[in-house]
Enzyme design. Structure first.
Site, short mmCIF file in Angstrom:
data_model
loop_
_atom_site.label_atom_id
_atom_site.label_comp_id
_atom_site.label_asym_id
_atom_site.label_seq_id
_atom_site.Cartn_x
_atom_site.Cartn_y
_atom_site.Cartn_z
N HIS A 66 -22.27 -37.90 -13.40
CA HIS A 66 -20.83 -37.78 -13.62
C HIS A 66 -20.18 -39.12 -13.30
O HIS A 66 -20.61 -39.84 -12.40
CB HIS A 66 -20.21 -36.67 -12.76
CG HIS A 66 -18.72 -36.62 -12.95
ND1 HIS A 66 -18.15 -36.51 -14.21
CD2 HIS A 66 -17.69 -36.72 -12.08
CE1 HIS A 66 -16.84 -36.53 -14.09
NE2 HIS A 66 -16.53 -36.65 -12.82
N CYS A 78 -14.57 -31.26 -13.16
CA CYS A 78 -15.27 -32.04 -14.19
C CYS A 78 -16.63 -31.48 -14.59
O CYS A 78 -17.33 -32.10 -15.37
CB CYS A 78 -15.45 -33.48 -13.71
SG CYS A 78 -13.90 -34.34 -13.50
N GLU A 138 -10.36 -28.39 -17.65
CA GLU A 138 -9.27 -28.14 -16.70
C GLU A 138 -7.93 -28.39 -17.38
O GLU A 138 -6.91 -28.51 -16.72
CB GLU A 138 -9.43 -28.97 -15.43
CG GLU A 138 -9.42 -30.47 -15.62
CD GLU A 138 -9.50 -31.20 -14.28
OE1 GLU A 138 -10.57 -31.17 -13.68
OE2 GLU A 138 -8.48 -31.77 -13.86
#
Lengths: 134, 352
Positions: B235, B113, B81
């Site tokens: 994550h 992400c 990103e």
């Protein structure tokens, strides 16, 4: 620097593409069309190849008065690197405290931003050198 | 035909800043922020580093471990990103820098992400369909956090690259599944320097819902339970979410500790799960089973069930730096240096 000019130099700036004289074996970086030693004898015998990217600091200087595009990095180290293949080139040595740089220091090439042409221009990438970690 | 990981490489910039240093500037309790997020420090990119340079370093480390002919790479995707250009692919520069041009397809991905794991999935499809011999999937970021925002304590930089193929696989990807909804928990509008987020809304309805759903879907499809896995990577927007997530799903701390890097390098966004998986592959043995769930705001989760193969025994892991090596190579900086490096100081003229 105009975009096309930088684009033409990308193979050498990204991947250290050099030339080796088919007559005397000497290595030139950036690539040359003729060997500076053999002149006419080297015509058609200049072989392009990629330097392995490792070398040693031949000499260096710590730069305190810097061009504006390097303001964020001052003081920085500019060095002459003697590549393992024999060619010498000039580049920044980064990821190291300037006081820890020394002649003979083993370094390897990495790709970093060299600069840009302002917020609307292209970004220039190319080789810099980092210490080889044990 | 098995599809899986043929090689991998990682990269983390060496600069670090601690939460106490950030809190000192903004009148916040940095110790408490660090404890609350379970982050002791975060990585910071040098002024001459960006997603291109991080991706190239990771991809070159990947090729050091498995020196294939780069011309056999027929697909390359970079998930991030923080692509340096809004229009002009990161991937073309990376492909040129590893000498994979011109016979390949390239694209840049963005999914907060999880853009890096989305890249792995697409490479699996390309390789599995026979459209590419090898695919390279990269997740990398130099993530942004507004000054004083809680994100500033975690948003960091790093990335990892994966060579996906069908030959000499060191880790077979047995299955991948995704769980995706339209959930506005975190976003950045075009042209804005910093992202915005929904605060606590990023937890329950976003991270926990998606990761839990994807994890349960994957285990149900594979007929597995948490005890079947040697390692799990979730994550990790901070250190707390993945450890809480692991506990909720029934995984132990021992299963997640190797792939939990955020407490030491911060949230590398698209690089987070790829780097966590790389840390696991650095120490994994043949037969080890790895459970991976990525999360990207917006929102979605990608899950992977992976088995390490016997080829890992002859794989040259030492040919490139391991994640722990990169984590130990640090230089701590103060907030003023951090602000300078991250372009948070208004300069007379624009420079890198």
């Amino acid at each position: 620097m105009a975009a096309p000019r930088f684009w033409r130099e990308a193979p050498s700036r990204y991947n250290l593409v050099a030339t080796r004289c088919g007559n005397c074996g000497s290595v030139s970086f950036p690539p040359r069309s003729f060997c500076p030693k053999c002149h006419r004898k080297s015509v058609g015998r200049m072989e392009r190849f990629r330097l392995a990217g490792k070398g040693s600091v031949y000499t260096y200087s710590v730069v305190h008065e810097v061009p504006s595009e390097l303001d964020m990095q001052k003081p920085y180290v500019i060095a002459m690197i003697e590549m393992d293949e024999g060619a010498k080139l000039t580049a920044q040595v980064i990821d190291v405290d300037p006081k820890d740089v020394h002649i003979g220091m083993r370094v390897r090439a990495t790709l970093r931003r060299l600069g840009d042409e302002g917020p609307d221009g292209i970004i220039h990438y190319g080789y810099k050198f980092v210490p080889i970690l044990n | 035909m098995d599809v899986g990981i043929v090689s991998y490489g990682a990269y983390v910039p060496r600069y670090r800043i601690r939460p106490q240093e950030i809190g000192k500037v903004w009148g916040a309790d940095g110790d408490a922020m660090g404890r609350g997020l379970y982050i002791t420090q975060k990585s910071v990119p040098a002024p001459d580093e960006d997603v291109v340079t991080i991706s190239v370093e990771a991809a070159r480390n990947m090729l050091l471990r498995k020196p294939i002919d780069p011309e056999c790479i027929n697909a390359l995707y970079v998930g991030s990103e923080s692509h340096p250009y809004a229009v002009k692919p990161t991937g073309t520069i990376v492909a040129a820098a590893i000498e994979a041009v011109p016979d390949l397809t390239v694209a840049d991905f963005e999914f907060a992400c999880k853009a890096g794991t989305a890249a792995i999935q697409v490479c699996m499809g390309m390789v599995g369909a026979g459209l590419a011999r090898y695919g390279v999937a990269i997740g990398a970021d130099t993530s942004q956090g507004a000054p004083g925002d809680p994100l500033e304590y975690s948003a960091s930089a790093g990335g990892a690259a994966y060579l996906i193929g069908t030959e000499d696989i060191i880790a077979t990807i047995n299955r991948t599944m995704s769980f995706t909804t339209d959930t506005p928990d975190f976003w950045r509008r075009e042209g804005r320097s910093y992202p915005s987020h929904g605060g606590r809304f990023t937890g329950g309805p976003a991270y926990f819902k998606h990761v839990t759903s994807c994890a349960n879907m994957l285990m149900e499809a594979m007929g597995t339970i948490p005890e079947d896995y040697d390692h799990a990577v979730f994550h990790q927007p901070n250190g707390k979410f993945p450890t809480r997530m692991a506990k909720m799903l029934g995984f132990s701390n021992g299963q997640v500790e190797t792939g939990l890097l955020t407490p030491f390098i911060g949230n590398t966004y698209s690089g987070a799960v790829p780097l966590g998986l790389a840390a696991v592959l650095d120490i994994a043995k043949p037969g080890d089973r790895i459970f991976v769930i990525a999360y990207g705001s917006g929102a979605g989760s990608d899950g992977f069930d992976i088995t390490v193969t016997d080829a890992m025994d002859s794989f040259d892991r030492d040919a490139a730096p391991k994640v722990r090596d990169l984590m130990e190579r640090t230089k701590e900086i103060d907030y003023a240096t951090y602000a300078k490096f991250r372009g948070k100081i208004l300069m007379k003229e624009v420079s890198i």
